[in-house]
Design a protein around this motif. Sequence first.
Motif, PDB file in Angstrom:
ATOM      1  N   THR A  39      -1.267   5.858   0.920  1.00  0.00           N
ATOM      2  CA  THR A  39      -1.703   4.549   1.425  1.00  0.00           C
ATOM      3  C   THR A  39      -2.375   3.729   0.326  1.00  0.00           C
ATOM      4  O   THR A  39      -2.087   2.528   0.170  1.00  0.00           O
ATOM      5  CB  THR A  39      -2.663   4.742   2.611  1.00  0.00           C
ATOM      6  OG1 THR A  39      -1.964   5.424   3.655  1.00  0.00           O
ATOM      7  CG2 THR A  39      -3.176   3.416   3.132  1.00  0.00           C
ATOM      8  N   GLU A  40      -3.265   4.345  -0.433  1.00  0.00           N
ATOM      9  CA  GLU A  40      -3.951   3.598  -1.497  1.00  0.00           C
ATOM     10  C   GLU A  40      -2.989   3.144  -2.592  1.00  0.00           C
ATOM     11  O   GLU A  40      -3.109   2.035  -3.105  1.00  0.00           O
ATOM     12  CB  GLU A  40      -5.081   4.433  -2.088  1.00  0.00           C
ATOM     13  CG  GLU A  40      -6.257   4.507  -1.150  1.00  0.00           C
ATOM     14  CD  GLU A  40      -7.549   4.830  -1.852  1.00  0.00           C
ATOM     15  OE1 GLU A  40      -7.763   4.360  -2.995  1.00  0.00           O
ATOM     16  OE2 GLU A  40      -8.355   5.548  -1.254  1.00  0.00           O
ATOM     17  N   GLU A  42       0.210   2.565  -2.144  1.00  0.00           N
ATOM     18  CA  GLU A  42       1.025   1.491  -1.561  1.00  0.00           C
ATOM     19  C   GLU A  42       0.273   0.164  -1.585  1.00  0.00           C
ATOM     20  O   GLU A  42       0.859  -0.879  -1.872  1.00  0.00           O
ATOM     21  CB  GLU A  42       1.425   1.853  -0.133  1.00  0.00           C
ATOM     22  CG  GLU A  42       2.494   2.909  -0.069  1.00  0.00           C
ATOM     23  CD  GLU A  42       2.831   3.364   1.338  1.00  0.00           C
ATOM     24  OE1 GLU A  42       3.936   3.907   1.516  1.00  0.00           O
ATOM     25  OE2 GLU A  42       1.997   3.206   2.255  1.00  0.00           O
ATOM     26  N   ASP A  43      -1.017   0.210  -1.307  1.00  0.00           N
ATOM     27  CA  ASP A  43      -1.831  -1.009  -1.375  1.00  0.00           C
ATOM     28  C   ASP A  43      -1.842  -1.563  -2.794  1.00  0.00           C
ATOM     29  O   ASP A  43      -1.704  -2.765  -3.006  1.00  0.00           O
ATOM     30  CB  ASP A  43      -3.272  -0.739  -0.921  1.00  0.00           C
ATOM     31  CG  ASP A  43      -3.386  -0.508   0.575  1.00  0.00           C
ATOM     32  OD1 ASP A  43      -2.414  -0.799   1.314  1.00  0.00           O
ATOM     33  OD2 ASP A  43      -4.453  -0.014   1.001  1.00  0.00           O
ATOM     34  N   TYR A  44      -1.991  -0.683  -3.767  1.00  0.00           N
ATOM     35  CA  TYR A  44      -2.043  -1.113  -5.162  1.00  0.00           C
ATOM     36  C   TYR A  44      -0.698  -1.670  -5.633  1.00  0.00           C
ATOM     37  O   TYR A  44      -0.630  -2.744  -6.217  1.00  0.00           O
ATOM     38  CB  TYR A  44      -2.482   0.050  -6.061  1.00  0.00           C
ATOM     39  CG  TYR A  44      -2.474  -0.307  -7.518  1.00  0.00           C
ATOM     40  CD1 TYR A  44      -3.441  -1.162  -8.043  1.00  0.00           C
ATOM     41  CD2 TYR A  44      -1.496   0.173  -8.372  1.00  0.00           C
ATOM     42  CE1 TYR A  44      -3.441  -1.507  -9.392  1.00  0.00           C
ATOM     43  CE2 TYR A  44      -1.484  -0.171  -9.712  1.00  0.00           C
ATOM     44  CZ  TYR A  44      -2.452  -1.011 -10.212  1.00  0.00           C
ATOM     45  OH  TYR A  44      -2.442  -1.360 -11.535  1.00  0.00           O
ATOM     46  N   GLU A  46       1.782  -2.608  -3.762  1.00  0.00           N
ATOM     47  CA  GLU A  46       2.310  -3.566  -2.795  1.00  0.00           C
ATOM     48  C   GLU A  46       3.764  -3.270  -2.436  1.00  0.00           C
ATOM     49  O   GLU A  46       4.592  -4.170  -2.300  1.00  0.00           O
ATOM     50  CB  GLU A  46       2.147  -5.007  -3.290  1.00  0.00           C
ATOM     51  CG  GLU A  46       0.697  -5.394  -3.482  1.00  0.00           C
ATOM     52  CD  GLU A  46       0.517  -6.809  -3.981  1.00  0.00           C
ATOM     53  OE1 GLU A  46       1.449  -7.381  -4.585  1.00  0.00           O
ATOM     54  OE2 GLU A  46      -0.579  -7.356  -3.754  1.00  0.00           O
ATOM     55  N   GLU A  48       6.236   0.259  -0.536  1.00  0.00           N
ATOM     56  CA  GLU A  48       6.213   1.595   0.056  1.00  0.00           C
ATOM     57  C   GLU A  48       6.418   2.660  -1.013  1.00  0.00           C
ATOM     58  O   GLU A  48       7.249   2.511  -1.915  1.00  0.00           O
ATOM     59  CB  GLU A  48       7.310   1.713   1.110  1.00  0.00           C
ATOM     60  CG  GLU A  48       7.285   3.034   1.835  1.00  0.00           C
ATOM     61  CD  GLU A  48       8.335   3.142   2.919  1.00  0.00           C
ATOM     62  OE1 GLU A  48       8.531   4.260   3.404  1.00  0.00           O
ATOM     63  OE2 GLU A  48       8.957   2.121   3.262  1.00  0.00           O
TER      64      GLU A  48
END
Length: 106
Positions: A39-40, A42-44, A46, A48
Amino acid sequence: MAQANPTPGQTAQDMTDFRWNALYVIAAREPVMGLNIKTELEDYYETEINHGRLYPNLDKLVDWGLVEKRERDKRTNEYLLTSRGEALLARKQGWESERFDTGGSA
């Protein structure tokens, strides 16, 4: 003095940006579950991050002795930095700091 034949992962040249970023996530939240790392990242990034990219890279960090993998339950593993992983991250942070710290002067 450098070792004659360092093992893979012992030197910064063996690390990809993705592996460095996984180490940073683990260091900030250890112990951390694989899905939280995913998840982290993917956030970084942007985008999947699929399991086929994440877990082989985490396994490589484990194989190199930079990360310890523990079974949390039958379906979930958690990851922690080893002292070797901490040392490699500290070395990278020191190297970056020497090059990018402007000391507040312009």
